[in-house]
Structures are given as C-alpha cells and as structure tokens.
Design a protein around this motif. Structure first.
Motif, short mmCIF file in Angstrom:
data_model
loop_
_atom_site.label_atom_id
_atom_site.label_comp_id
_atom_site.label_asym_id
_atom_site.label_seq_id
_atom_site.Cartn_x
_atom_site.Cartn_y
_atom_site.Cartn_z
N MET A 1 59.63 -30.34 -70.31
CA MET A 1 59.98 -30.95 -71.59
C MET A 1 60.60 -29.89 -72.51
O MET A 1 60.03 -28.82 -72.69
CB MET A 1 58.72 -31.56 -72.24
N HIS A 2 61.76 -30.22 -73.09
CA HIS A 2 62.44 -29.24 -73.94
C HIS A 2 61.89 -29.19 -75.36
O HIS A 2 62.18 -28.27 -76.11
CB HIS A 2 63.94 -29.55 -73.99
N ARG A 3 61.09 -30.18 -75.75
CA ARG A 3 60.59 -30.21 -77.13
C ARG A 3 59.54 -29.13 -77.34
O ARG A 3 58.65 -28.93 -76.52
CB ARG A 3 60.03 -31.59 -77.47
N ASN A 4 59.66 -28.44 -78.48
CA ASN A 4 58.71 -27.38 -78.80
C ASN A 4 58.74 -27.14 -80.31
O ASN A 4 59.70 -26.60 -80.84
CB ASN A 4 59.07 -26.10 -78.05
N PHE A 5 57.69 -27.56 -80.99
CA PHE A 5 57.65 -27.48 -82.45
C PHE A 5 57.64 -26.03 -82.94
O PHE A 5 58.25 -25.71 -83.96
CB PHE A 5 56.42 -28.22 -82.99
N GLU A 6 56.97 -25.14 -82.20
CA GLU A 6 56.91 -23.73 -82.61
C GLU A 6 58.29 -23.08 -82.57
O GLU A 6 58.65 -22.30 -83.47
CB GLU A 6 55.94 -22.96 -81.71
N LEU A 7 59.06 -23.40 -81.56
CA LEU A 7 60.43 -22.87 -81.46
C LEU A 7 61.28 -23.40 -82.62
O LEU A 7 62.05 -22.66 -83.23
CB LEU A 7 61.06 -23.26 -80.12
N TYR A 8 61.10 -24.68 -82.91
CA TYR A 8 61.81 -25.30 -84.02
C TYR A 8 61.51 -24.58 -85.33
O TYR A 8 62.42 -24.25 -86.11
CB TYR A 8 61.43 -26.78 -84.11
N GLU A 9 60.24 -24.30 -85.58
CA GLU A 9 59.84 -23.62 -86.81
C GLU A 9 60.37 -22.19 -86.85
O GLU A 9 60.79 -21.69 -87.90
CB GLU A 9 58.31 -23.60 -86.93
N TYR A 10 60.39 -21.54 -85.71
CA TYR A 10 60.91 -20.17 -85.63
C TYR A 10 62.40 -20.15 -85.99
O TYR A 10 62.86 -19.29 -86.76
CB TYR A 10 60.70 -19.63 -84.22
N LEU A 11 63.15 -21.08 -85.46
CA LEU A 11 64.60 -21.13 -85.74
C LEU A 11 64.85 -21.47 -87.21
O LEU A 11 65.75 -20.91 -87.84
CB LEU A 11 65.27 -22.15 -84.82
N LYS A 12 64.07 -22.40 -87.75
CA LYS A 12 64.22 -22.74 -89.16
C LYS A 12 63.93 -21.53 -90.04
O LYS A 12 64.62 -21.29 -91.03
CB LYS A 12 63.28 -23.88 -89.54
N MET A 13 62.93 -20.76 -89.69
CA MET A 13 62.55 -19.60 -90.47
C MET A 13 63.67 -18.55 -90.48
O MET A 13 63.86 -17.83 -91.46
CB MET A 13 61.27 -18.99 -89.90
N HIS A 14 64.44 -18.49 -89.39
CA HIS A 14 65.52 -17.51 -89.27
C HIS A 14 66.90 -18.14 -89.47
O HIS A 14 67.91 -17.56 -89.10
CB HIS A 14 65.47 -16.82 -87.91
N SER A 15 66.92 -19.31 -90.06
CA SER A 15 68.16 -20.05 -90.17
C SER A 15 69.24 -19.29 -90.95
O SER A 15 70.41 -19.25 -90.54
CB SER A 15 67.90 -21.40 -90.84
N VAL A 16 68.86 -18.68 -92.05
CA VAL A 16 69.83 -17.91 -92.85
C VAL A 16 70.35 -16.72 -92.04
O VAL A 16 71.54 -16.40 -92.09
CB VAL A 16 69.19 -17.42 -94.16
N ASP A 17 69.46 -16.11 -91.26
CA ASP A 17 69.87 -14.97 -90.43
C ASP A 17 70.91 -15.39 -89.39
O ASP A 17 71.88 -14.67 -89.14
CB ASP A 17 68.65 -14.36 -89.72
N LEU A 18 70.70 -16.56 -88.79
CA LEU A 18 71.66 -17.06 -87.80
C LEU A 18 73.04 -17.24 -88.43
O LEU A 18 74.06 -16.85 -87.84
CB LEU A 18 71.19 -18.39 -87.21
N THR A 19 73.07 -17.83 -89.62
CA THR A 19 74.35 -18.07 -90.29
C THR A 19 75.03 -16.75 -90.66
O THR A 19 76.25 -16.61 -90.49
CB THR A 19 74.14 -18.93 -91.55
N GLU A 20 74.26 -15.80 -91.15
CA GLU A 20 74.85 -14.50 -91.51
C GLU A 20 75.37 -13.79 -90.26
O GLU A 20 76.44 -13.18 -90.29
CB GLU A 20 73.81 -13.64 -92.24
N ASP A 21 74.61 -13.86 -89.18
CA ASP A 21 75.06 -13.24 -87.92
C ASP A 21 76.35 -13.91 -87.44
O ASP A 21 77.26 -13.23 -86.97
CB ASP A 21 73.99 -13.38 -86.84
N TRP A 22 76.40 -15.23 -87.59
CA TRP A 22 77.61 -15.95 -87.19
C TRP A 22 78.80 -15.52 -88.04
O TRP A 22 79.87 -15.18 -87.50
CB TRP A 22 77.41 -17.46 -87.32
N TYR A 23 78.64 -15.52 -89.36
CA TYR A 23 79.76 -15.18 -90.22
C TYR A 23 80.22 -13.74 -89.99
O TYR A 23 81.43 -13.47 -89.98
CB TYR A 23 79.40 -15.39 -91.69
N ASN A 24 79.29 -12.83 -89.79
CA ASN A 24 79.64 -11.42 -89.57
C ASN A 24 80.34 -11.20 -88.23
O ASN A 24 80.99 -10.18 -88.03
CB ASN A 24 78.40 -10.55 -89.66
N SER A 25 80.20 -12.16 -87.33
CA SER A 25 80.84 -12.03 -86.02
C SER A 25 82.30 -12.50 -86.02
O SER A 25 83.03 -12.26 -85.06
CB SER A 25 80.07 -12.83 -84.97
#
Length: 279
Positions: A1-25
């Motif tokens: 099963m691909h569903r995982n609430f902990e992974l979801y929360e981890y990604l949400k917590m680092h959401s701004v970091d993902l966007t900044e990493d994307w823009y800087n790339s």
C-alpha cells in the motif's frame, strides 16, 4: 500500500524547502520562458504555483487511487490552463515537471533513510511508482492543453490570414474594391476565391474592382484561379473589373489561352474607380 500518513506529514513539513530547491535548480535564459523571469511578482507567482502543485501531489500518500484520476486530474487540468505557462516553450514546462519529480523523490529518499528500519523495499517501490504516475498525468494533461491552445492560435491566425488575403473594401452603391498585393501562390489564390465570393454575397456587392497593381507576377495556375474567380463572381451576379494588369500577367493569361473579350480591364485603379462611379 502506497498510503503513508507519516510520509505525507514529512513532505508537508518540508514543503517550502522543496519549492526553494526547485526554484534554485532552474537554469533558463530563454526570454520566451516564464522561468527566466526575474520579476519579483512573477517569481512569487511561480513559487506559489509550485507550492500548490507539491501540496496536491502529497495527497497521493493519504488518499486512495480514485484521487489520482479524479480530483488530482481535474486540478491538473485547471493548472495546465495558466496563460504564462501556455506561452512558454513546451520543452521548458516539461523539464520543470520532471525537475519537481526529481526533487520530490530526493525528499522521499531522505525520509526513507531516517526510517529505513521500519520501511520495506516493496513500499519504497510503490512510493516511487505513484509519484512518477502523478507527474506523468500532469505532463500528459499539460501537453494536451498546450496542443489545443496552439491549434486554437493557428486557427485564429489562419482566419486572419484568410481575411487579409482578400480585403474587400466597400465603396458606394454596392460597389467594392479588392486590392491584391504581394506574391500569390495557388493556396492563397484559393483563399482569395473563397473569401471574395463569401463577402460579395454577404454584402450584396454588384460591381467589384480587382486591382492587380501590387502583384508583380503570377504563375499559370494562379492566373487560371483568377479567371475562375471572375467567372464565379459572374454566376452570383457580380460584375468584375480588373485594373493594373502588368505585362507579365497579361502574357501569362494569353499563353493559357484565357481571353479578355468579355472582361472589362483598365490600366490603372483610378480608371476602374471612375468607371464604377458611373455604373
């Protein structure tokens, strides 16, 4: 099963970091690309849309498969209609979707390394597979939308070209002028015939002056199309006058065996307009 609430929360917590990493790339110097803009307003808008995109992708880890092909697909269709992205070269937009995929997978790898003792390899495969599937959906939807937008622009341009190819100018008393300028090939000749017949019928034209002063040369096929136009105009009750025929065009018509016996011609546009005034 691909569903995982902990992974979801981890990604949400680092959401701004993902966007900044994307823009800087981003490495884009194409002035036609929205990603090359240094305008603070546009940059903020790009980051906001990217953040929104990531937030919607994250939800694949807490919702069932129907989300991917239902809510997520519908949202992706709305995203694909963004004017700035539709005016950006297609390859640049696809590149950034793939960049988002790469960055998201990197953060999932970080999560896996932190919790590697609790995560089975089969689950990792499922996570990677569902992310690739989500990005594929987004890319395919954008390509379809981009294609439809391009087709719409081409249709509008062709309609404008068709209109400009035969610009009927209304005069007085059901008289009109069709000034032809530039090179005329077979395709343009066919457009001229269709548009001219349509406009003359629509505007109840009785006399039409076709001025060839601005046409340097036409080939045998185009000359034949021109005479077909004159005959077609006669059939719908429009009398045509030809003005400004150059010697080269006259010679082509004679070589074709086309006769001017039943056609009114003048050397200049002024003479033709004078005739029309007295009709």
């Amino acid at each position: 099963m691909h569903r995982n609430f902990e992974l979801y929360e981890y990604l949400k917590m680092h959401s701004v970091d993902l966007t900044e990493d994307w823009y800087n790339s981003i490495d884009d110097n194409d002035v036609k690309s929205v990603y090359s803009s240094k305008d603070p307003t546009i940059v903020t808008e790009l980051k906001h849309k990217n953040q929104d995109y990531f937030q919607h992708v994250y939800q694949i880890f807490i919702k069932d498969d129907s989300y991917l092909y239902g809510e997520f697909r519908k949202w992706s269709e709305n995203l694909a209609n963004d004017p700035r992205h539709l005016n950006t070269p297609l390859q640049h937009v696809v590149r950034e979707y793939l960049s988002c995929q790469e960055i998201l997978l990197q953060y999932i790898k970080k999560y896996i390394m932190i919790h590697r003792q609790q995560i089975q390899i089969e689950q990792v495969f499922l996570w990677f597979e569902i992310v690739v599937k989500a990005v594929d959906i987004s890319i395919n939807i954008f390509i379809e939308t981009y294609h439809k937008n391009t087709q719409g622009k081409m249709k509008a341009q062709n309609e404008m070209i068709a209109e400009l190819s035969s610009p009927i100018i209304l005069l007085q008393k059901q008289r009109a002028l069709l000034p032809l300028v530039g090179d005329i090939d077979t395709t343009r000749a066919q457009i001229i015939m269709e548009q001219t017949l349509s406009q003359c019928a629509e505007k109840n034209i009785e006399f039409l002056c076709i001025d060839l002063s601005g046409v340097a040369i036409i080939d045998t096929m185009v000359a034949h199309e021109l005479f077909n136009l004159i005959n077609a105009l006669r059939l719908i009750g429009v009398e045509a006058i030809i003005s400004g025929i150059r010697p080269e065009i006259a010679q082509t018509a004679i070589q074709l065996g086309l006769t001017f016996d039943q056609l009114l011609t003048t050397a200049s546009l002024a003479q033709a307009l004078n005739i029309l005034e007295n009709r």
